[in-house]
Scaffold this motif. Sequence first.
Motif, PDB file in Angstrom:
ATOM      1  N   THR A 125       5.297  -1.122   4.511  1.00  0.00           N
ATOM      2  CA  THR A 125       4.973  -2.420   3.912  1.00  0.00           C
ATOM      3  C   THR A 125       6.184  -2.904   3.130  1.00  0.00           C
ATOM      4  N   THR A 126       6.498  -4.187   3.270  1.00  0.00           N
ATOM      5  CA  THR A 126       7.680  -4.729   2.608  1.00  0.00           C
ATOM      6  C   THR A 126       7.321  -5.855   1.646  1.00  0.00           C
ATOM      7  N   TYR A 127       8.213  -6.059   0.715  1.00  0.00           N
ATOM      8  CA  TYR A 127       8.095  -7.160  -0.244  1.00  0.00           C
ATOM      9  C   TYR A 127       9.493  -7.708  -0.457  1.00  0.00           C
ATOM     10  N   HIS A 128       9.631  -9.029  -0.417  1.00  0.00           N
ATOM     11  CA  HIS A 128      10.929  -9.661  -0.630  1.00  0.00           C
ATOM     12  C   HIS A 128      10.837 -10.641  -1.781  1.00  0.00           C
ATOM     13  N   VAL A 129      11.831 -10.604  -2.656  1.00  0.00           N
ATOM     14  CA  VAL A 129      11.862 -11.513  -3.790  1.00  0.00           C
ATOM     15  C   VAL A 129      11.986 -12.938  -3.273  1.00  0.00           C
ATOM     16  N   GLY A 130      11.234 -13.839  -3.922  1.00  0.00           N
ATOM     17  CA  GLY A 130      11.075 -15.193  -3.427  1.00  0.00           C
ATOM     18  C   GLY A 130      12.349 -15.919  -3.063  1.00  0.00           C
ATOM     19  N   SER A 131      13.367 -15.828  -3.908  1.00  0.00           N
ATOM     20  CA  SER A 131      14.573 -16.613  -3.687  1.00  0.00           C
ATOM     21  C   SER A 131      15.343 -16.161  -2.438  1.00  0.00           C
TER      22      SER A 131
ATOM     23  N   THR B 213       3.623   0.780  -7.090  1.00  0.00           N
ATOM     24  CA  THR B 213       4.104   0.499  -5.740  1.00  0.00           C
ATOM     25  C   THR B 213       4.709  -0.893  -5.710  1.00  0.00           C
ATOM     26  N   CYS B 214       5.359  -1.201  -4.600  1.00  0.00           N
ATOM     27  CA  CYS B 214       6.008  -2.499  -4.470  1.00  0.00           C
ATOM     28  C   CYS B 214       4.963  -3.608  -4.643  1.00  0.00           C
ATOM     29  N   PRO B 215       5.285  -4.703  -5.282  1.00  0.00           N
ATOM     30  CA  PRO B 215       6.573  -5.025  -5.878  1.00  0.00           C
ATOM     31  C   PRO B 215       6.787  -4.503  -7.300  1.00  0.00           C
ATOM     32  N   THR B 216       5.734  -4.044  -7.962  1.00  0.00           N
ATOM     33  CA  THR B 216       5.903  -3.536  -9.338  1.00  0.00           C
ATOM     34  C   THR B 216       6.925  -2.411  -9.399  1.00  0.00           C
ATOM     35  N   ALA B 217       7.047  -1.676  -8.302  1.00  0.00           N
ATOM     36  CA  ALA B 217       7.989  -0.556  -8.273  1.00  0.00           C
ATOM     37  C   ALA B 217       9.417  -1.003  -8.534  1.00  0.00           C
ATOM     38  N   LEU B 218       9.707  -2.268  -8.304  1.00  0.00           N
ATOM     39  CA  LEU B 218      11.056  -2.768  -8.580  1.00  0.00           C
ATOM     40  C   LEU B 218      11.435  -2.578 -10.048  1.00  0.00           C
ATOM     41  N   TYR B 219      10.433  -2.438 -10.912  1.00  0.00           N
ATOM     42  CA  TYR B 219      10.695  -2.265 -12.341  1.00  0.00           C
ATOM     43  C   TYR B 219      10.632  -0.793 -12.754  1.00  0.00           C
ATOM     44  N   ASN B 220      10.408   0.099 -11.804  1.00  0.00           N
ATOM     45  CA  ASN B 220      10.208   1.508 -12.142  1.00  0.00           C
ATOM     46  C   ASN B 220      11.073   2.438 -11.306  1.00  0.00           C
ATOM     47  N   MET B 221      12.241   1.996 -10.963  1.00  0.00           N
ATOM     48  CA  MET B 221      13.115   2.807 -10.138  1.00  0.00           C
ATOM     49  C   MET B 221      13.687   3.967 -10.952  1.00  0.00           C
ATOM     50  N   ASP B 222      13.600   5.156 -10.396  1.00  0.00           N
ATOM     51  CA  ASP B 222      14.084   6.361 -11.075  1.00  0.00           C
ATOM     52  C   ASP B 222      15.464   6.783 -10.616  1.00  0.00           C
ATOM     53  N   TYR B 223      15.740   6.618  -9.335  1.00  0.00           N
ATOM     54  CA  TYR B 223      16.989   7.098  -8.764  1.00  0.00           C
ATOM     55  C   TYR B 223      17.763   5.932  -8.165  1.00  0.00           C
ATOM     56  N   TRP B 224      19.075   5.967  -8.385  1.00  0.00           N
ATOM     57  CA  TRP B 224      19.919   4.857  -7.964  1.00  0.00           C
ATOM     58  C   TRP B 224      21.134   5.349  -7.189  1.00  0.00           C
TER      59      TRP B 224
END
Length: 125
Positions: free
Chosen positions: A56-62, A104-115
């Motif tokens: 499942t995917t989520y894309h930021v509006g812009s 989970t996405c899209p909220t997961a965008l604010y909870n990233m642990d590893y980069w």
Amino acid sequence: VQLVESGGGLVQTGGSHRLSCALSGFFFDDYDIGWFRQAPGKEREGVACILWKDSTTYHVGSMKGRFAISKDSAKNTVYLQMNNLKPEDTAVYYCAAAPRWVSTCPTALYNMDYWGKGTLVTVSS
């Protein structure tokens, strides 16, 4: 845990480009993977997110409609396809992983642990 971005470079306005994020060292089904970018002088922003378990995917509006996140399970790799690139898309692009037991996405965008360390995309005008 490793996330390694690749594919950055110089692209002309209106062109297309694909970034890759190679994953290793963790159980992917327990994580969602996101793409982010940080343009010069600006804050980092989320671009897209994918649930590894079911794609499942989520894309930021812009960026919806121009950018597309996808994955290849066989290669343990997440991609960001970027089309119709504009000079304002110039940025360092990062991939990151967020644990699904937190959100989970899209909220997961604010909870990233590893980069990852990022890859630079420059769009020439």
